[in-house]
Motif scaffolding. Structure first.
Motif, PDB file in Angstrom:
ATOM      1  N   GLY B  34     -45.346 -41.640 -42.023  1.00 15.35           N
ATOM      2  CA  GLY B  34     -45.586 -40.640 -40.994  1.00 15.35           C
ATOM      3  C   GLY B  34     -46.878 -40.952 -40.286  1.00 15.35           C
ATOM      4  O   GLY B  34     -47.186 -40.376 -39.259  1.00 15.35           O
ATOM      5  N   GLY B  35     -47.634 -41.906 -40.866  1.00  9.49           N
ATOM      6  CA  GLY B  35     -48.894 -42.300 -40.254  1.00  9.49           C
ATOM      7  C   GLY B  35     -48.682 -42.861 -38.868  1.00  9.49           C
ATOM      8  O   GLY B  35     -49.458 -42.613 -37.950  1.00  9.49           O
ATOM      9  N   SER B  36     -47.573 -43.611 -38.717  1.00 10.62           N
ATOM     10  CA  SER B  36     -47.332 -44.243 -37.419  1.00 10.62           C
ATOM     11  C   SER B  36     -47.076 -43.187 -36.352  1.00 10.62           C
ATOM     12  O   SER B  36     -47.579 -43.288 -35.238  1.00 10.62           O
ATOM     13  CB  SER B  36     -46.151 -45.194 -37.509  1.00 10.62           C
ATOM     14  OG  SER B  36     -44.998 -44.496 -37.898  1.00 10.62           O
ATOM     15  N   ARG B  37     -46.296 -42.157 -36.718  1.00 12.45           N
ATOM     16  CA  ARG B  37     -45.969 -41.139 -35.725  1.00 12.45           C
ATOM     17  C   ARG B  37     -47.230 -40.397 -35.294  1.00 12.45           C
ATOM     18  O   ARG B  37     -47.485 -40.181 -34.119  1.00 12.45           O
ATOM     19  CB  ARG B  37     -44.950 -40.161 -36.301  1.00 12.45           C
ATOM     20  CG  ARG B  37     -44.541 -39.113 -35.298  1.00 12.45           C
ATOM     21  CD  ARG B  37     -43.211 -38.510 -35.655  1.00 12.45           C
ATOM     22  NE  ARG B  37     -42.215 -39.559 -35.897  1.00 12.45           N
ATOM     23  CZ  ARG B  37     -41.137 -39.369 -36.663  1.00 12.45           C
ATOM     24  NH1 ARG B  37     -40.951 -38.224 -37.258  1.00 12.45           N
ATOM     25  NH2 ARG B  37     -40.275 -40.337 -36.828  1.00 12.45           N
ATOM     26  N   GLN B  38     -48.035 -40.074 -36.307  1.00 14.70           N
ATOM     27  CA  GLN B  38     -49.270 -39.340 -36.019  1.00 14.70           C
ATOM     28  C   GLN B  38     -50.183 -40.161 -35.122  1.00 14.70           C
ATOM     29  O   GLN B  38     -50.753 -39.661 -34.159  1.00 14.70           O
ATOM     30  CB  GLN B  38     -49.956 -39.049 -37.351  1.00 14.70           C
ATOM     31  CG  GLN B  38     -50.900 -37.878 -37.295  1.00 14.70           C
ATOM     32  CD  GLN B  38     -51.601 -37.728 -38.644  1.00 14.70           C
ATOM     33  OE1 GLN B  38     -51.100 -38.189 -39.683  1.00 14.70           O
ATOM     34  NE2 GLN B  38     -52.757 -37.117 -38.623  1.00 14.70           N
ATOM     35  N   LEU B  39     -50.275 -41.451 -35.447  1.00 19.53           N
ATOM     36  CA  LEU B  39     -51.136 -42.336 -34.665  1.00 19.53           C
ATOM     37  C   LEU B  39     -50.619 -42.446 -33.237  1.00 19.53           C
ATOM     38  O   LEU B  39     -51.380 -42.411 -32.278  1.00 19.53           O
ATOM     39  CB  LEU B  39     -51.192 -43.709 -35.333  1.00 19.53           C
ATOM     40  CG  LEU B  39     -52.044 -44.765 -34.639  1.00 19.53           C
ATOM     41  CD1 LEU B  39     -53.489 -44.323 -34.557  1.00 19.53           C
ATOM     42  CD2 LEU B  39     -51.966 -46.091 -35.386  1.00 19.53           C
ATOM     43  N   LEU B  40     -49.300 -42.559 -33.124  1.00 19.59           N
ATOM     44  CA  LEU B  40     -48.688 -42.668 -31.802  1.00 19.59           C
ATOM     45  C   LEU B  40     -48.992 -41.418 -30.984  1.00 19.59           C
ATOM     46  O   LEU B  40     -49.388 -41.495 -29.824  1.00 19.59           O
ATOM     47  CB  LEU B  40     -47.179 -42.861 -31.958  1.00 19.59           C
ATOM     48  CG  LEU B  40     -46.440 -43.415 -30.750  1.00 19.59           C
ATOM     49  CD1 LEU B  40     -46.940 -44.809 -30.417  1.00 19.59           C
ATOM     50  CD2 LEU B  40     -44.947 -43.449 -31.010  1.00 19.59           C
ATOM     51  N   ASP B  41     -48.820 -40.253 -31.628  1.00 19.02           N
ATOM     52  CA  ASP B  41     -49.127 -38.989 -30.956  1.00 19.02           C
ATOM     53  C   ASP B  41     -50.553 -38.997 -30.454  1.00 19.02           C
ATOM     54  O   ASP B  41     -50.844 -38.607 -29.330  1.00 19.02           O
ATOM     55  CB  ASP B  41     -48.984 -37.816 -31.939  1.00 19.02           C
ATOM     56  CG  ASP B  41     -47.528 -37.414 -32.088  1.00 19.02           C
ATOM     57  OD1 ASP B  41     -46.710 -37.954 -31.333  1.00 19.02           O
ATOM     58  OD2 ASP B  41     -47.227 -36.582 -32.960  1.00 19.02           O
ATOM     59  N   GLU B  42     -51.432 -39.469 -31.347  1.00 14.58           N
ATOM     60  CA  GLU B  42     -52.850 -39.414 -31.049  1.00 14.58           C
ATOM     61  C   GLU B  42     -53.204 -40.286 -29.856  1.00 14.58           C
ATOM     62  O   GLU B  42     -53.945 -39.864 -28.973  1.00 14.58           O
ATOM     63  CB  GLU B  42     -53.595 -39.931 -32.274  1.00 14.58           C
ATOM     64  CG  GLU B  42     -54.615 -38.986 -32.820  1.00 14.58           C
ATOM     65  CD  GLU B  42     -55.161 -39.567 -34.090  1.00 14.58           C
ATOM     66  OE1 GLU B  42     -54.539 -39.314 -35.140  1.00 14.58           O
ATOM     67  OE2 GLU B  42     -56.178 -40.285 -34.047  1.00 14.58           O
ATOM     68  N   ILE B  43     -52.660 -41.524 -29.855  1.00 13.72           N
ATOM     69  CA  ILE B  43     -53.056 -42.410 -28.761  1.00 13.72           C
ATOM     70  C   ILE B  43     -52.342 -42.052 -27.469  1.00 13.72           C
ATOM     71  O   ILE B  43     -52.801 -42.384 -26.398  1.00 13.72           O
ATOM     72  CB  ILE B  43     -52.863 -43.913 -29.097  1.00 13.72           C
ATOM     73  CG1 ILE B  43     -51.438 -44.190 -29.547  1.00 13.72           C
ATOM     74  CG2 ILE B  43     -53.838 -44.364 -30.151  1.00 13.72           C
ATOM     75  CD1 ILE B  43     -51.180 -45.643 -29.846  1.00 13.72           C
ATOM     76  N   LEU B  44     -51.221 -41.329 -27.568  1.00 10.87           N
ATOM     77  CA  LEU B  44     -50.503 -40.960 -26.347  1.00 10.87           C
ATOM     78  C   LEU B  44     -51.087 -39.707 -25.702  1.00 10.87           C
ATOM     79  O   LEU B  44     -50.892 -39.455 -24.523  1.00 10.87           O
ATOM     80  CB  LEU B  44     -49.018 -40.721 -26.652  1.00 10.87           C
ATOM     81  CG  LEU B  44     -48.171 -41.976 -26.853  1.00 10.87           C
ATOM     82  CD1 LEU B  44     -46.746 -41.600 -27.210  1.00 10.87           C
ATOM     83  CD2 LEU B  44     -48.178 -42.837 -25.595  1.00 10.87           C
ATOM     84  N   ARG B  45     -51.815 -38.924 -26.511  1.00  8.23           N
ATOM     85  CA  ARG B  45     -52.251 -37.615 -26.032  1.00  8.23           C
ATOM     86  C   ARG B  45     -52.956 -37.653 -24.682  1.00  8.23           C
ATOM     87  O   ARG B  45     -52.611 -36.892 -23.784  1.00  8.23           O
ATOM     88  CB  ARG B  45     -53.114 -36.917 -27.095  1.00  8.23           C
ATOM     89  CG  ARG B  45     -53.196 -35.412 -26.861  1.00  8.23           C
ATOM     90  CD  ARG B  45     -53.784 -34.700 -28.068  1.00  8.23           C
ATOM     91  NE  ARG B  45     -53.010 -34.918 -29.262  1.00  8.23           N
ATOM     92  CZ  ARG B  45     -53.544 -35.189 -30.462  1.00  8.23           C
ATOM     93  NH1 ARG B  45     -54.837 -35.290 -30.608  1.00  8.23           N
ATOM     94  NH2 ARG B  45     -52.777 -35.346 -31.513  1.00  8.23           N
ATOM     95  N   PRO B  46     -53.931 -38.566 -24.487  1.00  3.02           N
ATOM     96  CA  PRO B  46     -54.634 -38.557 -23.189  1.00  3.02           C
ATOM     97  C   PRO B  46     -53.712 -38.866 -22.013  1.00  3.02           C
ATOM     98  O   PRO B  46     -54.072 -38.610 -20.869  1.00  3.02           O
ATOM     99  CB  PRO B  46     -55.688 -39.655 -23.326  1.00  3.02           C
ATOM    100  CG  PRO B  46     -55.670 -40.078 -24.741  1.00  3.02           C
ATOM    101  CD  PRO B  46     -54.434 -39.594 -25.383  1.00  3.02           C
TER     102      PRO B  46
END
Lengths: 598, 613
Positions: B34-46
């Protein structure tokens, strides 16, 4: 001399179709697979053309005639085509997965093998990051193109031509309109190719640079930490990453324009065909069913044409990747072994008027007219100031570098005539800065012994550990199986040096070269090591680089190296008494001694 | 002694390391953390707004794209009869103009989309690269000791590449494909509900095949990422240590190992590729069966007059378009799986916290001049073995302390604790009364600098490397630092003087030269506390003497801890500490210790005097 240097990592060689053509040899073992992939892909195109034709048959036949009987057989035909298409796609992908991965594997193997054979002069100019980006990124670019792009390049072109032919046969005036669109497409592709190949090479090189920065950031982490320069290094990396970003954006801009045009052109053709076709139907020149089929086929060209953009981009990348790999593979190993082997080596090492200059500075002689004779079993210490060329001299014996003048002989044979493997089995060097690999301690120790041909017995390993006072290895958590390497298990400099020494001893050489191997040892350990080394050195010829009087005492004779040439040879006390420069180098100065003994 | 058979895991040449158990665990893990999804969310947020905007652009583009076949069918159905009946080109021309308009709109939006999405992709990569690099820099040496540089490099190259591939090929394809899919489905239903429902029966099958692929490829790609990392580690180490490889005829054995890793990597990829080989034709088959069924059913409907020929033609055209994006979606899914395995690996790394963390409430460093205090300091690299069992020591500001003792006595450990490469497991170390753990790393690094035997030089010139100690320093400062050490003449003798490139890992410079440059680098840094760990071991006697002389002036007013095996270095010390098994066994001025005539230092001194002869 300049040609000896080989390619420069900073200069891009020209890339083009010829680069890909030159690696065709790698496809040869998979020729059957390639043919299968091509045939199945073309057959898939056939089925994808067949299905709309079946549709046409249904519309023009049963529906127009109001006769439903042939619908079911035609439907089954469409189903059959559909099934065949799926099976063909499976076959292509299955064959492709085996073939392209095997091919990538072989290329990587060859690249690695070739890199192993390239001399130090090559490696000192090529950072591992640049080599790595070739071994990983570039090879996958090529794999993608040969396994996928190339097939579809052929398939799409064939599909476009076939469809055009069918269209021409169906109703030639409209077919001609469609065929005419090829002109702007070809013109665009040619223009695009020229610019894209330059851009993709720039991007690939920048990726290599970035990999080098990652490498330095990882290997130099302790120095970076010790100086608190993380920010500085990160800023450097970011500059590189930003440049890569810019270069990639150039690529994005170019390809977005190109790809858009490739999609627009077939759509424009659709406009023209619809206009003329409808008029044609109105005038009875063609049937409605024909027009539907015509337009269906035409619309089926939109994808293959627009996909050409992606495929061409893939091709460009593969070309410059191939060029980048070829420039490494084309570099001839400057140091190639001869054929001579010495049946009963005694270890008589002679330097006969040896000159040496680094390949990138051929005019600056690092060593001049070196004359030195090491009789079998004799140990000679090499003493000289920092930068006087001691390490360069030792590297000439196992041919890590080659002399530029004169010759080095072993038992009377020029080392350049000796089989390289044989030569290096006769000479072992313990470097001052030991290189440890992320492997077990045992594997690191037995580096010079092939487990298949010449395995080291446990007893030999133990003996070497004793000689080098490296017993600490036994106390590691998993003993000799503990993985060491880099900074793992926190070995100290002295411990690493002792491992390197044990490694050299374990190689059972005729000539043992110790390049200031004991510098990081404390006086107590050094004494123990020296005592043990004496027995090893009595049986082998030894060349010992020394900074300390204590190490010099291991030797039978001492050679003094000054400014790249040997000025004095003699025994320690004799040189100490008669040569001031030697005294200066080896005896702690009087001022210092007084200070301590006061 | 353990033998090959008893070795618990992996290939015997690799040996056994501390974190092997974790490695096995992660490689076999079926689902993502689930780390990948969270990371993806994080970098996509801006980019959320920009992405929604793009989605809007894509909707317009696809409306235009999908309108074309529809308009074509309208053209056939309503453009032809007027021509036949009354030679009226009007309706046809209107339709053609609409097709033309749709083409222009599609081209404009397409161009916009490709540019914008390309930029977002590149921005994301840049942010990710930056973040990962910085994070690796932030992590403690203890982490790097275990992780090895090869894997650090592999995370930053091959893993980032996998994500790049997804962004380059996938991002575009996915959005377009998804919209085409939804848009086409709507049009199909709109054209004819009965036919549409027949066509949409394929949905559950598609869903099921896709779910199967996702599940199985997740594991395959996870394994493949680990395999390529091992390959990279081996490659980088061979190239980095090529001198030893060649000198010891290691080539055949290394090639054997490389082939093994290369083959493991191939096999891992093969598993993933074969999954795709099943998945893609599976999707195609579902599509083709649907088309055949629709064709037959449609023919009956057309025959019964329920739909026109034009509708059937359009329906079949759209149906093909419905399955075409399915291929793209599966292609995307493929790169996405590979990228999420990579993201997962990166997320694992980004989750690592430095074992020597920055203080949450930093304490400013007072003007104490560099007093070092060890207060019951305990430390061990492995849990069950203390290298330092409990050290108490105060080094007053300005004092030069020499640490001597046998290998393994804990001298280097002590130095590494002073520079906070590690934190003590017990007790505390204070600089001018402040616990090192309460200092910002900037404060600490500008106050405490260590020179070790490891004289790593970075790509660049000699001057660049010296300037590493103080990036803003002028050329004059750099030369002054070199001069102070007597390294100036030596550097000037190099082919391009200070501008000489040190080449790959300083291959051309001798160990002694590199040590001098490393020394100059430290002098230029000008810290309050200088720690020298065997920093002169590679120097010849005259160079060492110059360095000693320089140290006398440089160390005046500075606190210094000098670790030395050579007593010549000790001579400039105010105080000598002899260490054994992590404890201080002798403490005094050199004269006192020598004068006592007994003890370790006195013996060492005697041995040293003899070695000078």
């Amino acid at each position: 001399m300049a040609t000896d240097l080989g390619p420069d990592p900073d200069v891009a060689p020209p890339a083009g179709v010829h680069s890909i053509w030159r690696i065709r040899g790698y496809l040869r073992p998979h020729l059957l697979s390639v043919v299968t992939m091509l045939v199945t892909s073309l057959a898939v195109v056939g089925t994808s053309i067949a299905i709309p034709l079946v549709t046409k048959a249904v519309i023009d036949g049963p529906i127009a005639d109001g006769e439903l009987a042939p619908v079911l057989p035609l439907g089954l035909l469409a189903l059959a085509f559909g099934l065949v298409e799926a099976v063909l796609i499976w076959l292509r992908r299955w064959v492709q997965s085996t073939a392209v991965l095997a091919m990538e594997n072989t290329m990587r193997h060859d690249l690695y093998r070739h890199l192993q054979a390239l001399p130090m002069s090559f490696h000192s100019r090529w950072p591992a990051g640049q080599l790595l980006s070739r071994a990983i990124q570039d090879l996958s670019s090529i794999r993608r193109f040969l396994g996928f792009g190339l097939i579809f390049l052929v398939v799409n072109v064939v599909q476009v031509i076939t469809v055009c032919a069918v269209l021409l046969a169906m109703y030639w005036p409209l077919g001609l309109v469609v065929a005419a669109t090829a002109v702007p497409i070809i013109w665009l592709c040619a223009r695009f190719e020229k610019r894209y190949v330059v851009m993709s090479r720039r991007v690939q090189d920048k990726q290599g640079d970035l990999a080098t920065l990652s490498e330095e950031g990882a290997i130099g982490i302790r120095v970076i930490k010790a100086f608190g320069r993380s920010e500085h290094v990160a800023a450097q990396y970011e500059t590189g990453a930003r440049e890569l970003h810019e270069l990639s954006m150039d690529k994005v801009r170019l390809s977005s324009r190109f790809w858009t045009f490739l999609e627009v052109i077939p759509n424009l053709a659709v406009c023209v065909v619809l206009l003329l076709g409808a008029i044609g139907v109105g005038q009875g020149a063609l049937t409605p069913g024909e027009l539907v089929a015509f337009l269906t086929l035409l619309l089926s060209l939109v994808w293959p044409v627009s996909a050409l953009g992606v495929i061409l981009a893939m091709a460009q990348e593969a070309m410059s990747a191939a060029a980048r790999i070829l420039e490494v593979l084309d570099t001839e190993p400057a140091i190639v072994g001869g054929t001579v082997t010495i049946p009963e080596p005694r270890g008589h090492l002679r330097f006969e008027h040896v000159d040496f200059a680094f390949p990138d500075a051929p005019d600056e002689l690092v060593l001049r007219d070196i004359v030195l004779d090491l009789r079998p079993g004799e140990t000679v210490a090499l003493v000289g100031a920092t930068g006087s060329g001691k390490t360069a001299l030792t590297s000439l014996v196992p041919r890590l570098q080659d002399v530029t003048g004169g010759r080095v002989t072993l038992d009377g044979v020029d080392v350049r005539d000796l089989d390289l493997h044989h030569l290096r089995s006769l000479v072992a060097t313990a470097f001052e800065e030991p290189t440890l690999f992320s492997m077990s301690a045992r594997e690191n120790l037995t580096l010079g012994r092939s487990p298949a041909v010449d395995p080291a017995s446990d007893a030999e390993v133990e003996e070497a550990l004793d000689v080098a006072q490296a017993g600490f290895v036994r106390d590691l958590p998993w003993g000799l199986d503990t993985r060491i390497g880099e900074q793992g298990m926190a070995l100290s400099g002295g411990q690493r040096q002792r491992l390197a020494l044990a490694r050299a001893v374990l190689a059972r050489p005729q000539v043992l070269v110790l390049d200031d191997t004991l510098s990081a040892l404390d006086v107590h350990t050094e004494k123990l090591v020296e005592d043990a080394l004496r027995s090893v050195l009595s049986a082998t010829t030894g060349l010992v680089v020394a900074h300390r009087a204590s190490t010099v005492l291991l030797a039978d004779r001492v050679a003094l190296l000054q400014d790249g040439t040997i000025t004095h040879v003699g025994d320690h006390s004799e040189l100490l008494a008669t040569v001031p420069a030697y005294r200066e180098l080896l005896s702690a100065d009087a001022e210092l001694r007084e200070a301590v003994s006061a | 002694m353990t033998t090959t058979q008893e070795r618990p895991l992996d290939k015997s040449w690799r040996g056994v390391g501390k974190n092997d158990a974790d490695e096995i665990h992660t490689a076999d893990r079926v689902t993502f953390t689930g780390g990948s999804r969270q990371l993806l969310d994080e970098i996509l947020r801006p980019y959320k707004r920009a992405i929604w905007l793009l989605v809007g652009v894509v909707v317009v583009e696809n409306v235009a794209r999908l309108a074309i076949p529809y308009l074509v069918s309208v053209g056939i159905d309503s453009g032809i009869p007027p021509i036949r009946e009354r030679d009226d080109l009007g309706p046809l021309l209107t339709v053609v103009a609409l097709v033309l308009g749709a083409t222009v709109v599609q081209a404009l939006t397409r161009q916009l989309f490709l540019l914008r999405s390309g930029r977002i992709g590149q921005d994301l990569l840049y942010q990710l690269r930056r973040r990962v690099f910085r994070h690796f820099q932030r992590l403690s040496p203890a982490f790097h000791d275990d992780y090895t540089s090869g894997r650090v490099i592999s995370r930053q190259t091959s893993d980032i590449d996998a994500i790049y591939e997804m962004l380059e090929t996938g991002f575009d394809g996915l959005v377009t494909a998804f919209l085409t899919l939804v848009g086409t489905a709507v049009i199909l239903m709109f054209l004819d509900v009965k036919l549409g429902l027949v066509a949409l029966v394929s949905g559950p099958f598609l869903f099921w095949v896709t779910a199967w692929f996702r599940r199985s490829s997740a594991k395959a790609y996870r394994v493949s990422r680990e395999k390529v990392a091992l390959l990279i580690v081996h490659f980088v180490e061979t190239m980095g240590g090529i001198r030893a490889v060649q000198a010891f005829r290691r080539e055949p054995r290394d090639l054997e190992i490389f082939d093994e890793l290369n083959d493991d990597n191939r096999k891992a990829n093969l598993v993933a590729f074969r999954l795709v080989a099943w998945f893609m034709p599976g999707i195609k088959l579902i599509g083709n069966v649907t088309i055949a069924v629709t064709l037959v059913y449609g023919a009956y409907l057309a025959h019964d007059g329920e739909i026109t020929v034009g509708v059937l033609a359009a329906f079949l055209l759209y149906l093909r378009r419905f399955f075409e994006p399915m291929m793209e979606i599966s292609q995307f899914l493929n790169t996405f799986q590979s990228a999420s395995a990579a993201l997962d690996k990166l997320a694992d790394v980004l989750r690592e916290e430095p074992t020597v963390p920055e203080p949450t409430v930093p304490v400013p460093l007072g003007a104490g001049g560099g007093t070092l205090t060890f207060d019951h300091v305990r430390f061990g690299y492995l849990d069950d073995r203390d290298v330092l069992p409990g050290l108490d020591l105060t080094v007053p500001a300005g004092q030069t302390v020499a640490l001597v003792g046998t290998t393994g006595a804990g001298k280097t450990t002590l130095a590494k604790l002073c520079t906070r490469f590690y934190d003590p497991t017990g007790g505390r170390i204070l600089l001018d009364g402040v616990d090192l753990r309460d200092l910002t790393s900037d404060d600490l690094r500008s106050s405490v600098v260590m020179v070790t035997q490891e004289n790593y030089l970075f790509t660049g010139s000699v001057a660049d490397n010296i300037r590493f100690g103080r990036p803003g320093a002028s050329q004059a400062d750099v030369e002054a630092a070199a001069r102070a050490l007597g390294a100036h003449d030596l550097i000037m003798a190099l082919p391009q003087g200070y501008d000489t490139q040190v080449a790959n890992r300083g291959g051309r410079l001798s160990a002694g030269q590199r040590q001098l440059i490393a020394f100059a680098r430290a002098f230029l840094a000008d810290p309050a506390v200088l720690i020298l760990d065997e920093a002169t071991s590679s120097l010849d006697v005259p160079s060492e003497r110059l360095v000693q002389r320089a140290l006398r002036t440089v160390l005046a007013g500075r606190t210094a801890v000098i670790i030395a095996h050579r007593l010549s270095t000790v001579e400039i010390a105010d105080r000598v500490l002899v260490m054994a098994h992590g404890e201080i066994v002798e403490d005094g001025t050199p004269d006192e210790l020598v004068g006592s005539g007994q003890g370790h230092f006195s013996d060492l001194h005697q041995a040293w005097l003899e070695s000078l002869a």
